[in-house]
Write a protein that holds these residues in place. Structure first.
Motif, PDB file in Angstrom:
ATOM      1  N   ARG A  47     -18.448 -23.854  25.881  1.00  0.00           N
ATOM      2  CA  ARG A  47     -19.244 -23.857  24.650  1.00  0.00           C
ATOM      3  C   ARG A  47     -18.589 -22.978  23.593  1.00  0.00           C
ATOM      4  O   ARG A  47     -18.472 -23.361  22.419  1.00  0.00           O
ATOM      5  CB  ARG A  47     -20.659 -23.373  24.956  1.00  0.00           C
ATOM      6  CG  ARG A  47     -21.585 -23.308  23.757  1.00  0.00           C
ATOM      7  CD  ARG A  47     -22.975 -22.865  24.195  1.00  0.00           C
ATOM      8  NE  ARG A  47     -23.603 -23.853  25.053  1.00  0.00           N
ATOM      9  CZ  ARG A  47     -24.244 -24.928  24.611  1.00  0.00           C
ATOM     10  NH1 ARG A  47     -24.329 -25.129  23.311  1.00  0.00           N
ATOM     11  NH2 ARG A  47     -24.788 -25.781  25.442  1.00  0.00           N
ATOM     12  N   ALA A  48     -18.146 -21.803  24.010  1.00  0.00           N
ATOM     13  CA  ALA A  48     -17.524 -20.880  23.045  1.00  0.00           C
ATOM     14  C   ALA A  48     -16.228 -21.483  22.494  1.00  0.00           C
ATOM     15  O   ALA A  48     -15.946 -21.384  21.292  1.00  0.00           O
ATOM     16  CB  ALA A  48     -17.259 -19.535  23.705  1.00  0.00           C
ATOM     17  N   GLN A 101     -16.032 -16.682   8.089  1.00  0.00           N
ATOM     18  CA  GLN A 101     -15.269 -17.476   9.049  1.00  0.00           C
ATOM     19  C   GLN A 101     -15.145 -16.841  10.421  1.00  0.00           C
ATOM     20  O   GLN A 101     -15.257 -17.516  11.436  1.00  0.00           O
ATOM     21  CB  GLN A 101     -13.860 -17.725   8.481  1.00  0.00           C
ATOM     22  CG  GLN A 101     -12.921 -18.449   9.425  1.00  0.00           C
ATOM     23  CD  GLN A 101     -11.541 -18.619   8.845  1.00  0.00           C
ATOM     24  OE1 GLN A 101     -11.339 -18.500   7.648  1.00  0.00           O
ATOM     25  NE2 GLN A 101     -10.561 -18.888   9.700  1.00  0.00           N
ATOM     26  N   SER A 158     -33.239 -23.744  18.976  1.00  0.00           N
ATOM     27  CA  SER A 158     -31.992 -24.410  19.326  1.00  0.00           C
ATOM     28  C   SER A 158     -32.239 -25.468  20.390  1.00  0.00           C
ATOM     29  O   SER A 158     -33.107 -25.312  21.248  1.00  0.00           O
ATOM     30  CB  SER A 158     -30.987 -23.391  19.857  1.00  0.00           C
ATOM     31  OG  SER A 158     -29.870 -24.050  20.386  1.00  0.00           O
ATOM     32  N   GLU A 165     -10.868 -24.805   5.442  1.00  0.00           N
ATOM     33  CA  GLU A 165     -10.737 -23.428   4.940  1.00  0.00           C
ATOM     34  C   GLU A 165     -11.241 -22.402   5.946  1.00  0.00           C
ATOM     35  O   GLU A 165     -10.932 -21.220   5.832  1.00  0.00           O
ATOM     36  CB  GLU A 165     -11.477 -23.286   3.609  1.00  0.00           C
ATOM     37  CG  GLU A 165     -10.730 -23.962   2.471  1.00  0.00           C
ATOM     38  CD  GLU A 165     -11.319 -23.654   1.108  1.00  0.00           C
ATOM     39  OE1 GLU A 165     -12.440 -23.121   1.061  1.00  0.00           O
ATOM     40  OE2 GLU A 165     -10.660 -23.979   0.111  1.00  0.00           O
ATOM     41  N   ASN A 166     -12.009 -22.849   6.927  1.00  0.00           N
ATOM     42  CA  ASN A 166     -12.511 -21.926   7.948  1.00  0.00           C
ATOM     43  C   ASN A 166     -11.947 -22.269   9.321  1.00  0.00           C
ATOM     44  O   ASN A 166     -12.630 -22.158  10.335  1.00  0.00           O
ATOM     45  CB  ASN A 166     -14.041 -21.970   7.982  1.00  0.00           C
ATOM     46  CG  ASN A 166     -14.637 -21.579   6.653  1.00  0.00           C
ATOM     47  OD1 ASN A 166     -15.306 -22.377   6.014  1.00  0.00           O
ATOM     48  ND2 ASN A 166     -14.370 -20.383   6.207  1.00  0.00           N
ATOM     49  N   ASP A 167     -10.691 -22.684   9.348  1.00  0.00           N
ATOM     50  CA  ASP A 167     -10.032 -23.038  10.605  1.00  0.00           C
ATOM     51  C   ASP A 167      -9.683 -21.761  11.369  1.00  0.00           C
ATOM     52  O   ASP A 167      -8.874 -20.959  10.912  1.00  0.00           O
ATOM     53  CB  ASP A 167      -8.767 -23.851  10.298  1.00  0.00           C
ATOM     54  CG  ASP A 167      -8.146 -24.447  11.555  1.00  0.00           C
ATOM     55  OD1 ASP A 167      -8.280 -23.838  12.634  1.00  0.00           O
ATOM     56  OD2 ASP A 167      -7.505 -25.511  11.452  1.00  0.00           O
ATOM     57  N   ASN A 168     -10.302 -21.586  12.524  1.00  0.00           N
ATOM     58  CA  ASN A 168     -10.040 -20.377  13.314  1.00  0.00           C
ATOM     59  C   ASN A 168      -8.915 -20.557  14.326  1.00  0.00           C
ATOM     60  O   ASN A 168      -8.651 -19.649  15.124  1.00  0.00           O
ATOM     61  CB  ASN A 168     -11.317 -19.957  14.060  1.00  0.00           C
ATOM     62  CG  ASN A 168     -12.240 -19.135  13.191  1.00  0.00           C
ATOM     63  OD1 ASN A 168     -11.796 -18.213  12.512  1.00  0.00           O
ATOM     64  ND2 ASN A 168     -13.511 -19.469  13.174  1.00  0.00           N
ATOM     65  N   ALA A 193     -29.781 -26.314  22.367  1.00  0.00           N
ATOM     66  CA  ALA A 193     -28.727 -26.085  23.353  1.00  0.00           C
ATOM     67  C   ALA A 193     -29.331 -26.080  24.752  1.00  0.00           C
ATOM     68  O   ALA A 193     -30.398 -25.525  24.974  1.00  0.00           O
ATOM     69  CB  ALA A 193     -28.038 -24.752  23.082  1.00  0.00           C
ATOM     70  N   SER A 196     -16.751 -24.577  11.677  1.00  0.00           N
ATOM     71  CA  SER A 196     -17.123 -23.490  10.780  1.00  0.00           C
ATOM     72  C   SER A 196     -18.419 -22.858  11.253  1.00  0.00           C
ATOM     73  O   SER A 196     -18.600 -21.650  11.160  1.00  0.00           O
ATOM     74  CB  SER A 196     -17.270 -24.017   9.355  1.00  0.00           C
ATOM     75  OG  SER A 196     -18.236 -25.053   9.316  1.00  0.00           O
ATOM     76  N   CYS A 197     -19.302 -23.656  11.757  1.00  0.00           N
ATOM     77  CA  CYS A 197     -20.532 -23.146  12.369  1.00  0.00           C
ATOM     78  C   CYS A 197     -21.069 -24.215  13.312  1.00  0.00           C
ATOM     79  O   CYS A 197     -21.229 -25.368  12.924  1.00  0.00           O
ATOM     80  CB  CYS A 197     -21.571 -22.812  11.299  1.00  0.00           C
ATOM     81  SG  CYS A 197     -23.024 -21.986  11.972  1.00  0.00           S
ATOM     82  N   TRP A 198     -21.316 -23.816  14.538  1.00  0.00           N
ATOM     83  CA  TRP A 198     -21.785 -24.773  15.541  1.00  0.00           C
ATOM     84  C   TRP A 198     -23.151 -25.329  15.158  1.00  0.00           C
ATOM     85  O   TRP A 198     -23.998 -24.612  14.628  1.00  0.00           O
ATOM     86  CB  TRP A 198     -21.857 -24.071  16.898  1.00  0.00           C
ATOM     87  CG  TRP A 198     -22.239 -24.981  18.017  1.00  0.00           C
ATOM     88  CD1 TRP A 198     -23.459 -25.083  18.617  1.00  0.00           C
ATOM     89  CD2 TRP A 198     -21.391 -25.909  18.696  1.00  0.00           C
ATOM     90  NE1 TRP A 198     -23.417 -26.014  19.614  1.00  0.00           N
ATOM     91  CE2 TRP A 198     -22.165 -26.540  19.683  1.00  0.00           C
ATOM     92  CE3 TRP A 198     -20.043 -26.261  18.549  1.00  0.00           C
ATOM     93  CZ2 TRP A 198     -21.641 -27.513  20.526  1.00  0.00           C
ATOM     94  CZ3 TRP A 198     -19.527 -27.233  19.397  1.00  0.00           C
ATOM     95  CH2 TRP A 198     -20.315 -27.849  20.367  1.00  0.00           C
ATOM     96  N   THR A 235     -21.787 -17.575  19.312  1.00  0.00           N
ATOM     97  CA  THR A 235     -21.300 -18.826  19.899  1.00  0.00           C
ATOM     98  C   THR A 235     -21.964 -20.049  19.273  1.00  0.00           C
ATOM     99  O   THR A 235     -21.304 -21.048  19.003  1.00  0.00           O
ATOM    100  CB  THR A 235     -21.562 -18.834  21.416  1.00  0.00           C
ATOM    101  OG1 THR A 235     -20.884 -17.728  21.997  1.00  0.00           O
ATOM    102  CG2 THR A 235     -21.083 -20.129  22.047  1.00  0.00           C
ATOM    103  N   ALA A 238     -17.071 -24.237  20.099  1.00  0.00           N
ATOM    104  CA  ALA A 238     -17.661 -23.691  18.874  1.00  0.00           C
ATOM    105  C   ALA A 238     -16.587 -23.112  17.953  1.00  0.00           C
ATOM    106  O   ALA A 238     -16.725 -23.154  16.727  1.00  0.00           O
ATOM    107  CB  ALA A 238     -18.689 -22.617  19.222  1.00  0.00           C
ATOM    108  N   THR A 243      -5.256 -20.412   6.699  1.00  0.00           N
ATOM    109  CA  THR A 243      -4.815 -21.754   7.063  1.00  0.00           C
ATOM    110  C   THR A 243      -4.067 -22.396   5.889  1.00  0.00           C
ATOM    111  O   THR A 243      -3.025 -23.044   6.075  1.00  0.00           O
ATOM    112  CB  THR A 243      -6.040 -22.614   7.431  1.00  0.00           C
ATOM    113  OG1 THR A 243      -6.831 -21.904   8.390  1.00  0.00           O
ATOM    114  CG2 THR A 243      -5.625 -23.953   7.996  1.00  0.00           C
ATOM    115  N   ALA A 275     -20.180 -21.592  29.773  1.00  0.00           N
ATOM    116  CA  ALA A 275     -20.325 -20.688  28.623  1.00  0.00           C
ATOM    117  C   ALA A 275     -19.017 -20.619  27.830  1.00  0.00           C
ATOM    118  O   ALA A 275     -19.019 -20.628  26.589  1.00  0.00           O
ATOM    119  CB  ALA A 275     -20.731 -19.299  29.097  1.00  0.00           C
TER     120      ALA A 275
END
Lengths: 317, 521
Positions: free
Chosen positions: A193-194, B352, A19, A259-262, A21, A201-203, B305, A197, A274, A190
């Motif tokens: 970042r969370a 998800q 990563s 479709e992966n909206d959290n 990061a 859908s994926c960071w 994360t 993220a 969603t 932290a």
């Protein structure tokens, strides 16, 4: 067996090396005016507030890009160039309270205020009609422009729009109480970042600039004003709902959801799909259709820029 | 002409006025909408209801509802051909008082546990029994009553009854979930105690904890106490990689005195029998002991994360010695302790939400086949020797083979303490989670199996296996309803008459239970 566990633990540093990061707590402060959007900005006083925007110029149809909560015009960096290249005149705005725009405490941050300010900006730029592309809170502002009778709105393209999901009074008060300026200012790296993220859908590593920007701009005195604006905007989204008036949105509308909206529907208060939220909303709009984007989170224009750019371009034809 | 000029001036000035800055740019915060000051008194409540049907019950008449510890162990829990049906409720109110007048310099927290069984007795070993009618079974315990002082922004000091967790994070402000899935996962210490602790921010990415707890104070004028000292630190090597270390010291001069009612506490107390730890066979009931724990833990991408893979691991060594205190002048017995715990978990988020994941988890603890016969104990030591329950390893999400935290006061499992009666264990857990409706309705399918690393006399190594399932529905914000079920097949470990409380091998235990949990903000 012990060897197996030790091997697993030794694998962790190798995974960590995959990563890019990194930390930004020791990076230099980033004044809002120095944030690099990858496109130029200009500013003027409009409707009583200093407002900054990017205008690609040209003779094409106008696209007004309106960002969402706690972001800025730079969140369209993966879109502006492609949309401009497609022949549109692209105007990407920093809403007052955000980015390079003014951040006065006495600004009446709210959906109607933003709607009238954007209306005034279009007038200031001698724009007759524009397609307003709003992301999240920007979508609610765009809908408010239409409901308030703006003569500048030709059509709406709403990306993961706020304002369609319904909140009960108690839920709204709970949300307003939770997001105070102090809460925004106390968010550590932290948590930043969370939070960021959770918009995807994926960071991915290439999104690191978002963490860096947010952490570094929190170190400048102006950040308190930004935090105040964020807090007031959360309250305004609750206090100035548009979901009751979706039938009055008579302009053509394209709603785009991930479709992966959290974040929509609210994961704590409601949960669910969603698509269900947006499908209900679109059904109540006189001239609207829905596109759902697979493997995409809330921050659609950054998560799937190619798809979103194509949808916008196709919708304009 | 003059009138025309005035009219024209007004006509042209109107649009100009509309562009005038009505909102000053360089104003003060006071010019904005005033925010509401935070409430001085904050209430957070947790209400948990559990309704179960199972073939597990205790045979001891005294232990009708308050059952803690090892299934098939000294607490007399075993399986019956009949089916038991029972309910229980728990209310846990947390009150946080932040008086404005001290402006954040001090915070008081109190946490209580109010338990209600549905018809049977409560806290049999705590001398609080009664009928269900008239509310006689309502039982209140104090879990926290502490003062938090904050002399500076980067550290606090907590004094009084507080959480005693094996984690570097301040348990006053971190969730149980966080403590179950980070640090040492509560497998050694996960309870409350009186003492002084300090949680500090050593750098922007490093946190630390120093703590002292007084577990027992028997006779105040003599040195017969049990005290625990803890030092922990954790740093982020990069934003996704946490690396921590722990060093703890327990000084036991209590010699088994004090503790949970008639059970006592310490290495040779019957409390160890109940909790599933190894009851050490010391030559004299009185002893003194010094125990150290040294460990490291790590996690990569905790809670997903920064990607879809979440990995973690920990290694903990416990070492020390026990010296008996014979009153007849004979030679003391010296027992040295050295045990190792290793744990690793790997989870992949395929969908998800956090609940769209598959996880594998493994636990290894060293064992000792002969207890202290060779004056050496090579098993693992947890806090379960000194309280009940203290070590509450539950991140594995099994329900019967290892302890499940979704309980009220019937809290038992086959391997209740990770030392597994001192025999050690190698355990494997597999869980498949799926959010059937995102953030609304989830399911879990799980399996677990365990071996004893040392076999008991007349028994084998296989502890057994378990399959389980769980469904959870979010009825309202933080109000969740669940349906949970598990079936366990005991292994040949229970062929040994020395590890069961019945004449015959126990029947396969099973349980189905429904839960309603409400976190009240």
């Amino acid at each position: 067996m012990t060897r197996l566990y030790l091997s697993l633990i030794l694998i962790l540093p190798m995974i960590a090396g995959c990563s890019s990061a990194r930390f930004y707590y020791d990076a230099a402060p980033l004044p809002f005016e120095d944030i690099d959007y990858s496109f130029s900005m200009q500013s003027a006083t409009v409707n009583g507030s200093v407002i900054a925007w990017h205008d690609s110029g040209g003779e094409g149809e106008v696209l007004l890009l309106v960002h969402g909560l706690a972001s800025n015009a730079g969140f369209w960096r993966y879109n502006v160039a492609d949309l401009t290249a497609a022949g549109f005149r692209v105007i990407a705005v920093d809403l007052p309270g955000y980015g390079k725009s003014g951040k006065s405490f006495s600004t009446p941050y709210g959906m109607k205020y933003y709607a009238e300010t954007l209306d005034a900006l279009l007038k200031h730029l001698n724009v007759g009609k524009a397609t307003v592309v709003g992301h999240s809170m920007g979508g609610q502002i765009a809908m408010t422009m239409v409901l308030d009778g703006s003569s500048h709105v030709k059509r709406l393209i709403l990306l993961s729009p706020a304002g369609i999901e319904r909140f009960k009074d108690g839920e709204g008060r709970w949300m307003k109480g939770a997001v105070t300026p102090e809460f925004v200012m106390a968010t550590d790296e932290a948590a930043i970042r969370a939070n960021l993220a959770s918009n995807f859908s994926c960071w991915r590593d290439e999104l690191e600039w978002m963490v860096e920007e947010r952490v570094r701009m929190a170190k400048v005195p102006e950040f308190e004003r930004f935090a105040y604006a964020v807090s007031r905007c959360v309250a305004a989204m609750i206090d100035e709902p548009v979901w009751k008036d979706l039938e009055k949105l008579t302009v053509p509308i394209l709603v785009v959801g991930g479709e992966n909206d959290n974040l929509i529907p609210n994961p704590y208060l409601h949960g669910g799909y969603t698509a269900d939220v947006f499908r209900d909303g679109v059904a109540r709009m006189p001239d609207a259709r829905l596109e759902m984007v697979s493997h995409a989170g809330h921050m659609l224009q950054i998560d799937k820029p190619e798809v979103i750019n194509r949808l916008i371009i196709n919708n304009m034809r | 002409m003059r009138t025309l000029i005035i009219v024209l001036t007004l006509c042209f000035s109107a649009p100009a006025l509309a562009q005038m800055p009505d909102y000053p740019v360089d104003d003060a915060r006071e010019d904005g909408v005033p925010g509401e000051p935070p409430a001085e008194l904050q209430f957070i409540g947790y209400l948990f209801n559990r309704f179960a049907t199972t073939n597990i019950a205790p045979t001891n008449e005294l232990l009708r509802a308050q059952i803690i510890g090892r299934l098939f162990g000294a607490n007399s829990t075993t399986t019956f051909p009949q089916t038991a049906v029972f309910g229980a409720s728990r209310f846990v109110p947390l009150f946080v008082y932040r008086p404005e007048i001290v402006d954040g310099a001090a915070v008081f927290r109190s946490l209580f546990k109010v338990d209600m069984t549905w018809g049977d007795t409560n806290y049999g070993v705590g001398n609080n029994t009664g009928g269900a009618i008239s509310g006689g079974t309502v039982n209140i315990q104090t879990l926290m009553a502490n003062l938090e002082l904050r002399p500076a922004d980067d550290f606090n000091v907590i004094i009084g009854l507080q959480r005693l967790f094996d984690n570097v994070r301040d348990a006053n402000v971190n969730t149980l979930w966080t403590n179950q899935t980070s640090g040492n996962r509560l497998m050694f210490w996960g309870t409350q105690g009186v003492g002084i602790s300090s949680f500090m921010k050593l750098s922007p990415v490093t946190q630390g904890r120093l703590a002292y707890y007084q577990l027992y104070e028997n006779q105040i004028q003599i040195d017969d106490d049990v005290t625990l000292w803890m030092a922990d630190a954790e740093t982020r090597v990069n934003p996704l990689w946490e690396l921590g270390g722990s060093a703890w010291y327990l000084r036991d001069r209590g010699a088994g005195s004090g503790g949970v009612s008639i059970l006592g506490q310490g290495f040779n107390s019957s409390l160890a029998n109940y909790n599933g730890a190894a009851r050490l066979q010391l030559q004299d009931p009185k002893y003194k002991a010094d125990v150290f724990w040294l460990g490291a833990n790590t996690a990569w991408n905790r809670e997903f994360t920064g990607g879809r893979l979440w990995a973690s691991g920990l290694v903990m060594a416990n070492l020390g010695n026990i010296t008996t205190l014979p009153e007849d002048g004979s030679t003391p017995q010296e027992v040295d302790i050295f045990g190792v715990t290793a744990h690793a978990s790997l989870a992949y988020k395929y969908g998800q939400t956090l609940d769209d994941r598959i996880s594998v988890e493994g636990l290894y603890t060293t064992g000792d086949a002969d207890n202290t016969a060779d004056n050496h104990y090579s098993g693992v030591v947890t806090g379960n020797y000194w309280g009940s329950p203290v070590g509450i390893y539950s991140s594995h999400r099994a329900f019967l083979l290892f302890p499940d935290a979704q309980v009220i006061n019937r809290y038992y499992s086959a391997v209740h303490d990770i030392s597994n009666l001192g025999y050690g264990t190698s355990a494997f857990f597999l869980n498949y989670f799926n959010d059937l409706i995102p953030h609304k309705f989830s399911m879990k399918l799980g399996a677990a199996a365990a071996l004893a690393n040392e076999a008991p006399d007349l028994g084998g190594n296989f502890m057994g296996y378990e399959v389980n399932a769980e469904f959870k529905y979010q009825y309202a914000v933080f109000l969740t309803m669940g349906l949970h079920m598990a079936y366990m097949v005991p292994g040949d470990f229970y062929d040994s008459p020395f590890v069961r409380n019945s004449e015959q091998r126990p029947n396969d235990p099973w349980i189905v239970f429904a839960t309603i949990a409400w976190m009240m903000f």
